[in-house]
Design an enzyme around this catalytic site. Structure first.
Site, PDB file in Angstrom:
ATOM      1  N   CYS A  69      14.451 -54.161  10.697  1.00 48.30           N
ATOM      2  CA  CYS A  69      14.772 -55.578  10.684  1.00 48.30           C
ATOM      3  C   CYS A  69      15.707 -55.837  11.866  1.00 48.30           C
ATOM      4  CB  CYS A  69      15.458 -55.969   9.373  1.00 48.30           C
ATOM      5  SG  CYS A  69      17.043 -55.141   9.105  1.00 48.30           S
TER       6      CYS A  69
ATOM      7  N   HIS B 125      20.083 -46.169   6.963  1.00 49.89           N
ATOM      8  CA  HIS B 125      19.723 -45.202   5.926  1.00 49.89           C
ATOM      9  C   HIS B 125      18.382 -44.558   6.264  1.00 49.89           C
ATOM     10  CE1 HIS B 125      22.547 -47.241   2.805  1.00 49.89           C
ATOM     11  NE2 HIS B 125      23.145 -46.300   3.488  1.00 49.89           N
TER      12      HIS B 125
ATOM     13  N   HIS C 171      25.921 -52.829   7.681  1.00 50.90           N
ATOM     14  CA  HIS C 171      26.339 -53.228   6.333  1.00 50.90           C
ATOM     15  C   HIS C 171      27.696 -53.931   6.337  1.00 50.90           C
ATOM     16  CE1 HIS C 171      23.648 -49.693   5.336  1.00 50.90           C
ATOM     17  NE2 HIS C 171      23.114 -50.672   4.643  1.00 50.90           N
TER      18      HIS C 171
ATOM     19  N   CYS D  63      25.262 -56.916  10.475  1.00 46.01           N
ATOM     20  CA  CYS D  63      24.077 -57.759  10.566  1.00 46.01           C
ATOM     21  C   CYS D  63      24.490 -59.225  10.390  1.00 46.01           C
ATOM     22  CB  CYS D  63      23.075 -57.367   9.487  1.00 46.01           C
ATOM     23  SG  CYS D  63      21.709 -58.529   9.292  1.00 46.01           S
TER      24      CYS D  63
ATOM     25  N   HIS E 103      27.419 -49.593  -3.010  1.00 45.17           N
ATOM     26  CA  HIS E 103      26.709 -49.855  -1.762  1.00 45.17           C
ATOM     27  C   HIS E 103      27.710 -50.398  -0.735  1.00 45.17           C
ATOM     28  CE1 HIS E 103      23.910 -51.640   1.135  1.00 45.17           C
ATOM     29  NE2 HIS E 103      22.973 -50.880   0.597  1.00 45.17           N
TER      30      HIS E 103
ATOM     31  N   GLU F 240      27.556 -52.534   1.644  1.00 44.82           N
ATOM     32  CA  GLU F 240      27.562 -53.981   1.823  1.00 44.82           C
ATOM     33  C   GLU F 240      28.356 -54.672   0.723  1.00 44.82           C
ATOM     34  OE1 GLU F 240      24.481 -57.660   1.290  1.00 44.82           O
ATOM     35  OE2 GLU F 240      23.680 -55.903   2.326  1.00 44.82           O
TER      36      GLU F 240
ATOM     37  N   THR G  14      22.049 -58.305  -0.003  1.00 45.65           N
ATOM     38  CA  THR G  14      20.883 -58.812   0.733  1.00 45.65           C
ATOM     39  C   THR G  14      19.606 -58.018   0.512  1.00 45.65           C
ATOM     40  OG1 THR G  14      21.474 -57.528   2.708  1.00 45.65           O
ATOM     41  CG2 THR G  14      22.314 -59.804   2.558  1.00 45.65           C
TER      42      THR G  14
ATOM     43  N   SER H 178      17.694 -48.003  -0.065  1.00 46.24           N
ATOM     44  CA  SER H 178      17.441 -48.745  -1.304  1.00 46.24           C
ATOM     45  C   SER H 178      16.262 -49.692  -1.158  1.00 46.24           C
ATOM     46  CB  SER H 178      18.695 -49.519  -1.732  1.00 46.24           C
ATOM     47  OG  SER H 178      19.078 -50.447  -0.740  1.00 46.24           O
TER      48      SER H 178
ATOM     49  N   SER I  18      14.795 -49.942   7.416  1.00 45.89           N
ATOM     50  CA  SER I  18      15.570 -48.925   8.127  1.00 45.89           C
ATOM     51  C   SER I  18      14.673 -47.911   8.826  1.00 45.89           C
ATOM     52  CB  SER I  18      16.499 -48.188   7.151  1.00 45.89           C
ATOM     53  OG  SER I  18      17.337 -49.085   6.473  1.00 45.89           O
TER      54      SER I  18
END
Length: 507
Positions: A226, A254, A288, A310, A338, A340, A379, A437, A477
């Site tokens: 992304c 990741h 993240h 991001c 996580h 983030e 997200t 994830s 990722s």
């Protein structure tokens, strides 16, 4: 699969490209629209096109991505506002600057790696995506192209002279083919189609037929990194190759292979012990993000800190802070450990993190007595799971709750694609890191629909037995090169095109 369509003015590239994309259910990349969108964004930000530094700053916070409806700018679809005459003139002006062309060419290359695309222009197959799996060079006699242009103008109620149009086309042909930068020419492995005596439908049918013969694997409309991940990895590589000492706040992405490659270039992970003394070098904050307290520690001990959070994730951070300042209690739907979520919660004074599968009745008890509640999400969470949780809370607490779906649109699109591919194939290959994830989420979606999902990180993970009708998707990722290796392995045959030239394996 990437289809590059080049050719001189009036050869029908734009019309053909749109129809081919529609027929194959590919995304049509309108390169001209990208210039228009950037020009409009710069104008609205009061940035002067000739100001290199200001444009560089603007472009560093600009990202294009693919969606079901086409190209998006900063996550928003390109609308009719870019089609005005004013914006058209602005786009012509902004295209004069080499740093703008370089930026958009790189953006176009990145878009071409995100799924099945059709892109047209004058140097797509030779400069922008020379590695495209199918390259078409449309030609037609200058006289035929002049006739077509005259017909278009007459249909719009505009009178024109045939000889003047012909002379203009011949001038453009000469200028395009003799310019010093990216001259108009067919790529050495392009298939040339002379459309002089062909209808639009015949041209489209020929290209679609060529594409279908080569596409042996159903590829998701969007694959690869992304924007946020691509930006972080690209910047890390650039810094490492410059010879600078670079440290990261954790896994930039990741994906085991990508991280191993970065470590081989010299990337080091920031351990707690590193934060006790000064360091010569650069600390980069991964996509993240990190919490403000940790960032403050980094800035005390490192010469320079570069924030590669991001933009989409950072917008969620800003939204959550604003919601709290407006008097809301923020509920975060995500995974407690996580990075983030840790970075987000570190910006809030009071909050509640709710994980998938948690007892929602117990969540309600924790929210008793709170008058204003705002729900946001990590997200990369499952949009279906988030909707289920948010709907449950709203049904019980009513107007006290406001829901903000902050799941990244790219991950939502890939969820939809995973469902589509599962319905039309026997096996769906999901490429991505074992600890990603969003990759594991795609695997679960396919399995939930009763189809075989293969979570693949490398060729060794592929079975040697027949997989039936195969489809492929990736997590956000996963680098494009990793995907291409899998595609080349599956499609390991070579085929000869209609013009007798042999081509490499294609998606």
């Amino acid at each position: 699969m990437r289809i590059a369509i080049d050719g001189p003015a009036g050869s029908g590239k734009s019309t053909v490209a749109r129809l081919v994309a529609s027929s194959l259910d590919f995304v049509y990349i309108d390169t001209g629209a990208m210039y228009r969108a950037l020009a409009l964004k710069a104008k609205r930000a009061n940035v002067v096109f000739s100001d290199h530094n200001s444009m560089a700053e603007l472009m560093s916070h600009t990202y294009f991505s693919l969606s079901d409806s086409g190209i998006t700018l900063d996550g928003n679809p390109l609308g009719e506002e870019i089609r005005t005459r004013e914006v058209s003139l602005l786009s012509s002006d902004i295209a004069k600057y080499p740093y703008v062309r370089d930026f958009l060419t790189e953006q176009q290359r990145n878009l071409s790696k995100q799924g099945n695309v059709v892109m047209e222009g004058r140097d797509i197959g030779t400069v922008v995506i020379p590695e495209a799996e199918l390259k078409i060079f449309l030609t037609a006699s200058a006289s035929e192209r002049a006739k077509r242009r005259l017909a278009q103008l007459n249909a719009s109620g505009i009178e024109a002279d045939f000889e003047e149009i012909l002379a203009e086309i011949e001038r453009r042909d000469h200028n395009d083919s003799t310019r010093s930068v990216a001259p108009l020419k067919a790529a050495s492995d392009a298939i040339e189609l002379d459309t002089t005596n062909l209808s639009i439908d015949e041209v489209v049918s020929a290209i679609v037929s060529l594409a279908e013969r080569r596409q042996r694997v159903q590829l998701a409309r969007s694959v690869g990194f992304c924007y946020g991940v691509d930006r972080a990895v690209s910047e890390a590589i650039k810094l490492l190759k410059s010879g600078k000492k670079v440290y990261a706040t954790g896994e930039i992405v990741h994906n085991e292979k990508v991280m191993n490659d970065l470590k081989e270039l010299g990337l080091e992970m920031i351990e707690d012990g590193l934060l006790s003394e000064r360091h010569e070098g650069i600390a980069i904050i991964r996509a993240h993000g990190i919490d403000p307290a940790s960032e403050e520690k980094l800035r005390r001990v490192f010469d320079e800190v570069i924030d590669l959070t991001c933009p989409i994730v950072y917008n969620v951070f800003s939204l959550a802070v604003d919601l709290e300042q407006q008097g809301n209690f923020v509920v975060v739907y995500g995974k407690k450990n996580h990075p983030e979520v840790t970075a987000l919660s570190g910006r809030l004074n009071g909050y509640l993190i709710v994980e998938p599968g948690e007892d929602y009745d117990s969540v309600l008890k924790k929210l008793e007595g709170i008058e204003r509640i705002a729900i946001v999400s990590q997200t990369t969470m499952s949009s279906a799971d988030f909707d289920s949780f948010a709907s449950f809370v709203q049904s019980r607490l009513g107007e006290r709750v406001t829901v903000y779906n902050t799941i990244c649109k790219v991950t939502i699109q890939r969820e939809s694609e995973a469902e589509r591919l599962a319905r039309i194939s026997d096996t769906v290959i999901v490429i991505g890191g074992r600890n990603s994830s969003n990759t594991k989420k795609l695997v679960k979606i396919v399995e939930r629909l009763g189809k075989k999902a293969l979570h693949v990180t490398d060729l060794k993970d592929l079975p040697r037995s027949d997989m039936g009708k195969v489809a492929l998707i990736s997590g956000t990722s996963t680098p494009y090169e990793q995907i291409q290796k899998i595609l080349d392995y599956i499609d390991n045959n070579r085929e000869v095109t209609d013009n007798g030239r042999e081509n490499e394996s294609a998606r």
